[in-house]
Motif scaffolding. Sequence first.
Motif, PDB file in Angstrom:
ATOM      1  N   ILE A  37     -23.590  -6.873  14.325  1.00 32.27           N
ATOM      2  CA  ILE A  37     -24.575  -6.614  14.730  1.00 32.27           C
ATOM      3  C   ILE A  37     -25.067  -5.827  13.644  1.00 32.27           C
ATOM      4  CG2 ILE A  37     -26.568  -5.610  16.407  1.00 32.27           C
ATOM      5  CD1 ILE A  37     -24.531  -6.457  18.974  1.00 32.27           C
ATOM      6  N   MET A  38     -24.692  -5.108  13.067  1.00 28.72           N
ATOM      7  CA  MET A  38     -25.738  -4.103  12.163  1.00 28.72           C
ATOM      8  C   MET A  38     -25.499  -4.587  10.758  1.00 28.72           C
ATOM      9  SD  MET A  38     -24.069   0.256  13.020  1.00 28.72           S
ATOM     10  CE  MET A  38     -24.461   0.441  11.046  1.00 28.72           C
ATOM     11  N   THR A  39     -24.836  -5.671  10.543  1.00 29.25           N
ATOM     12  CA  THR A  39     -24.919  -6.146   9.562  1.00 29.25           C
ATOM     13  C   THR A  39     -25.602  -7.665   9.157  1.00 29.25           C
ATOM     14  OG1 THR A  39     -22.402  -6.036   8.940  1.00 29.25           O
ATOM     15  CG2 THR A  39     -23.594  -7.969   7.743  1.00 29.25           C
ATOM     16  N   PHE A  40     -26.125  -8.005  10.333  1.00 34.20           N
ATOM     17  CA  PHE A  40     -26.661  -9.293  10.574  1.00 34.20           C
ATOM     18  C   PHE A  40     -28.493  -8.536   9.939  1.00 34.20           C
ATOM     19  CE2 PHE A  40     -30.421 -10.706  13.691  1.00 34.20           C
ATOM     20  CZ  PHE A  40     -30.208 -11.929  13.137  1.00 34.20           C
ATOM     21  N   VAL A  41     -28.837  -7.727  10.955  1.00 37.15           N
ATOM     22  CA  VAL A  41     -29.998  -6.764  10.440  1.00 37.15           C
ATOM     23  C   VAL A  41     -30.016  -6.273   9.266  1.00 37.15           C
ATOM     24  CG1 VAL A  41     -31.240  -4.187  11.417  1.00 37.15           C
ATOM     25  CG2 VAL A  41     -29.779  -5.691  13.564  1.00 37.15           C
ATOM     26  N   SER A  42     -29.375  -5.556   8.690  1.00 34.64           N
ATOM     27  CA  SER A  42     -29.269  -5.041   7.376  1.00 34.64           C
ATOM     28  C   SER A  42     -29.408  -6.017   6.570  1.00 34.64           C
ATOM     29  CB  SER A  42     -27.841  -4.117   7.012  1.00 34.64           C
ATOM     30  OG  SER A  42     -27.048  -5.363   6.859  1.00 34.64           O
ATOM     31  N   MET A  43     -28.817  -6.991   6.036  1.00 34.64           N
ATOM     32  CA  MET A  43     -28.560  -8.673   5.752  1.00 34.64           C
ATOM     33  C   MET A  43     -30.554  -8.917   5.705  1.00 34.64           C
ATOM     34  SD  MET A  43     -26.078  -8.739   4.218  1.00 34.64           S
ATOM     35  CE  MET A  43     -25.993  -6.689   3.624  1.00 34.64           C
ATOM     36  N   LEU A  44     -31.227  -9.170   7.199  1.00 37.08           N
ATOM     37  CA  LEU A  44     -32.459  -8.890   7.162  1.00 37.08           C
ATOM     38  C   LEU A  44     -32.556  -8.638   6.201  1.00 37.08           C
ATOM     39  CD1 LEU A  44     -32.558 -10.721  10.834  1.00 37.08           C
ATOM     40  CD2 LEU A  44     -32.622 -12.171   8.469  1.00 37.08           C
ATOM     41  N   CYS A  45     -33.371  -7.245   6.658  1.00 38.16           N
ATOM     42  CA  CYS A  45     -33.705  -6.577   5.442  1.00 38.16           C
ATOM     43  C   CYS A  45     -33.869  -5.841   4.976  1.00 38.16           C
ATOM     44  CB  CYS A  45     -33.174  -4.646   6.572  1.00 38.16           C
ATOM     45  SG  CYS A  45     -33.857  -4.533   8.327  1.00 38.16           S
ATOM     46  N   LEU A  46     -32.459  -6.600   3.922  1.00 37.80           N
ATOM     47  CA  LEU A  46     -32.197  -6.504   2.684  1.00 37.80           C
ATOM     48  C   LEU A  46     -33.156  -7.663   1.549  1.00 37.80           C
ATOM     49  CD1 LEU A  46     -30.899  -5.909   0.152  1.00 37.80           C
ATOM     50  CD2 LEU A  46     -29.221  -6.836   0.288  1.00 37.80           C
ATOM     51  N   ALA A  47     -33.432  -8.603   1.970  1.00 37.83           N
ATOM     52  CA  ALA A  47     -33.886 -10.004   2.112  1.00 37.83           C
ATOM     53  C   ALA A  47     -35.293  -9.873   1.766  1.00 37.83           C
ATOM     54  CB  ALA A  47     -33.673 -11.205   3.504  1.00 37.83           C
ATOM     55  N   PHE A  48     -36.282  -8.673   3.354  1.00 38.22           N
ATOM     56  CA  PHE A  48     -37.404  -8.925   3.277  1.00 38.22           C
ATOM     57  C   PHE A  48     -37.667  -7.353   1.968  1.00 38.22           C
ATOM     58  CE2 PHE A  48     -40.847  -5.666   4.241  1.00 38.22           C
ATOM     59  CZ  PHE A  48     -41.334  -5.966   4.810  1.00 38.22           C
ATOM     60  N   VAL A  49     -36.454  -6.699   2.345  1.00 30.90           N
ATOM     61  CA  VAL A  49     -37.266  -5.775   1.074  1.00 30.90           C
ATOM     62  C   VAL A  49     -37.122  -6.503  -0.164  1.00 30.90           C
ATOM     63  CG1 VAL A  49     -35.819  -3.970  -0.367  1.00 30.90           C
ATOM     64  CG2 VAL A  49     -36.529  -3.512   2.171  1.00 30.90           C
ATOM     65  N   LEU A  50     -36.300  -6.981  -0.292  1.00 28.66           N
ATOM     66  CA  LEU A  50     -35.741  -8.010  -1.888  1.00 28.66           C
ATOM     67  C   LEU A  50     -37.017  -8.416  -2.259  1.00 28.66           C
ATOM     68  CD1 LEU A  50     -32.664  -8.058  -2.454  1.00 28.66           C
ATOM     69  CD2 LEU A  50     -33.936  -6.407  -3.583  1.00 28.66           C
ATOM     70  N   LYS A  51     -37.760  -9.071  -1.269  1.00 27.88           N
ATOM     71  CA  LYS A  51     -38.756 -10.308  -1.150  1.00 27.88           C
ATOM     72  C   LYS A  51     -38.446 -11.521  -1.818  1.00 27.88           C
ATOM     73  CE  LYS A  51     -42.914  -7.125  -1.802  1.00 27.88           C
ATOM     74  NZ  LYS A  51     -42.064  -5.721  -1.196  1.00 27.88           N
ATOM     75  N   CYS A  52     -37.200 -11.965  -1.945  1.00 26.13           N
ATOM     76  CA  CYS A  52     -36.427 -12.687  -1.920  1.00 26.13           C
ATOM     77  C   CYS A  52     -37.381 -14.689  -1.325  1.00 26.13           C
ATOM     78  CB  CYS A  52     -35.035 -13.728  -1.829  1.00 26.13           C
ATOM     79  SG  CYS A  52     -34.662 -13.064  -0.010  1.00 26.13           S
ATOM     80  N   ASP A  53     -36.975 -14.852  -2.162  1.00 28.07           N
ATOM     81  CA  ASP A  53     -38.076 -16.618  -1.143  1.00 28.07           C
ATOM     82  C   ASP A  53     -37.171 -17.172  -0.217  1.00 28.07           C
ATOM     83  OD1 ASP A  53     -39.700 -18.882  -1.786  1.00 28.07           O
ATOM     84  OD2 ASP A  53     -37.622 -19.854  -3.008  1.00 28.07           O
ATOM     85  N   TYR A  54     -38.432 -17.653   0.633  1.00 29.24           N
ATOM     86  CA  TYR A  54     -38.237 -17.313   2.234  1.00 29.24           C
ATOM     87  C   TYR A  54     -38.132 -16.528   2.818  1.00 29.24           C
ATOM     88  CZ  TYR A  54     -39.011 -22.575   1.616  1.00 29.24           C
ATOM     89  OH  TYR A  54     -39.193 -23.945   0.476  1.00 29.24           O
ATOM     90  N   GLY A  55     -37.812 -14.969   2.005  1.00 30.94           N
ATOM     91  CA  GLY A  55     -37.195 -13.677   2.583  1.00 30.94           C
ATOM     92  C   GLY A  55     -36.637 -13.558   3.727  1.00 30.94           C
ATOM     93  N   ALA A  56     -37.000 -12.941   5.142  1.00 32.70           N
ATOM     94  CA  ALA A  56     -35.749 -12.905   6.040  1.00 32.70           C
ATOM     95  C   ALA A  56     -36.058 -14.187   6.786  1.00 32.70           C
ATOM     96  CB  ALA A  56     -35.939 -12.084   6.612  1.00 32.70           C
ATOM     97  N   GLU A  57     -36.917 -14.668   6.715  1.00 29.85           N
ATOM     98  CA  GLU A  57     -37.023 -15.668   7.769  1.00 29.85           C
ATOM     99  C   GLU A  57     -35.951 -16.919   7.245  1.00 29.85           C
ATOM    100  OE1 GLU A  57     -39.680 -14.214   6.450  1.00 29.85           O
ATOM    101  OE2 GLU A  57     -41.151 -14.765   7.768  1.00 29.85           O
ATOM    102  N   GLY A  58     -35.376 -16.987   5.661  1.00 26.69           N
ATOM    103  CA  GLY A  58     -34.685 -17.615   5.423  1.00 26.69           C
ATOM    104  C   GLY A  58     -33.354 -17.343   5.359  1.00 26.69           C
TER     105      GLY A  58
END
Length: 235
Positions: free
Chosen positions: A127-148
């Motif tokens: 669960i911690m991994t799931f949350v942290s990867m979503l946060c990482l995508a949000f912080v990095l502002k990757c294409d489609y973001g955390a939603e992707g």
Amino acid sequence: MKKKAGLSSMALKWIAVISMFIDHLGVVLAGTLSYEVCRGMRIAGRLAFPIYCFLLVEGFYHSSDIKKYLLRLGVFALISEIPFNLLLTGGISYPQYQNVFVTLFIGLLLLYLYNRFLANVQPIYAIMTFVSMLCLAFVLKCDYGAEGVLIIFLFYFFRFRPVPMFISVGLVLVLMGGIEPFALAAFLPIAFYNEERGRYLPKGKTMQKRYQYFFYWFYPVHLIALSCFRYFVLR
């Protein structure tokens, strides 16, 4: 062995590649063609990302070496960043937004770690991994973001339950707003997936590898080509 009816992974890749190219061509031609035409091209391009996410999950299940898979995505994320920035802004640096290979890399890393923690009966870490990867995508502002990244996870989590899979992914796409709900159209080719690689793959392991890398290289190469087209032809 009789060929199954439906679409192979190779057919889905071609649909995604063509859709993505039309999408990016619409970006380049904005201001040259009418708003309606370019918007139509962007809408057509919505098919690509859900298909790539779906195929990433299939690759996760069928890959013989996930670490090499991660390495490939990571390398092409780095290779593609300058071409992506060139298409997006005309410059080589744009830290505010990262290319889609970054999103796919984070998504695959999430699946790898999440599955590994569950296998070792460590659900809290999963669960911690799931949350942290979503946060990482949000912080990095990757294409489609955390939603992707969430879409990738939902394709994985509901892989053997197609109805909740399509409902959950569809809900995320709708909530993203803009033209993203048009990506729901990608569910049609995905629904016809026949779990085969494709009948037109070349024979021989070396040739298959080269064919596989075509789809990796297409992303940065077509970004460079479209940037050159805009700079040298449309100026």
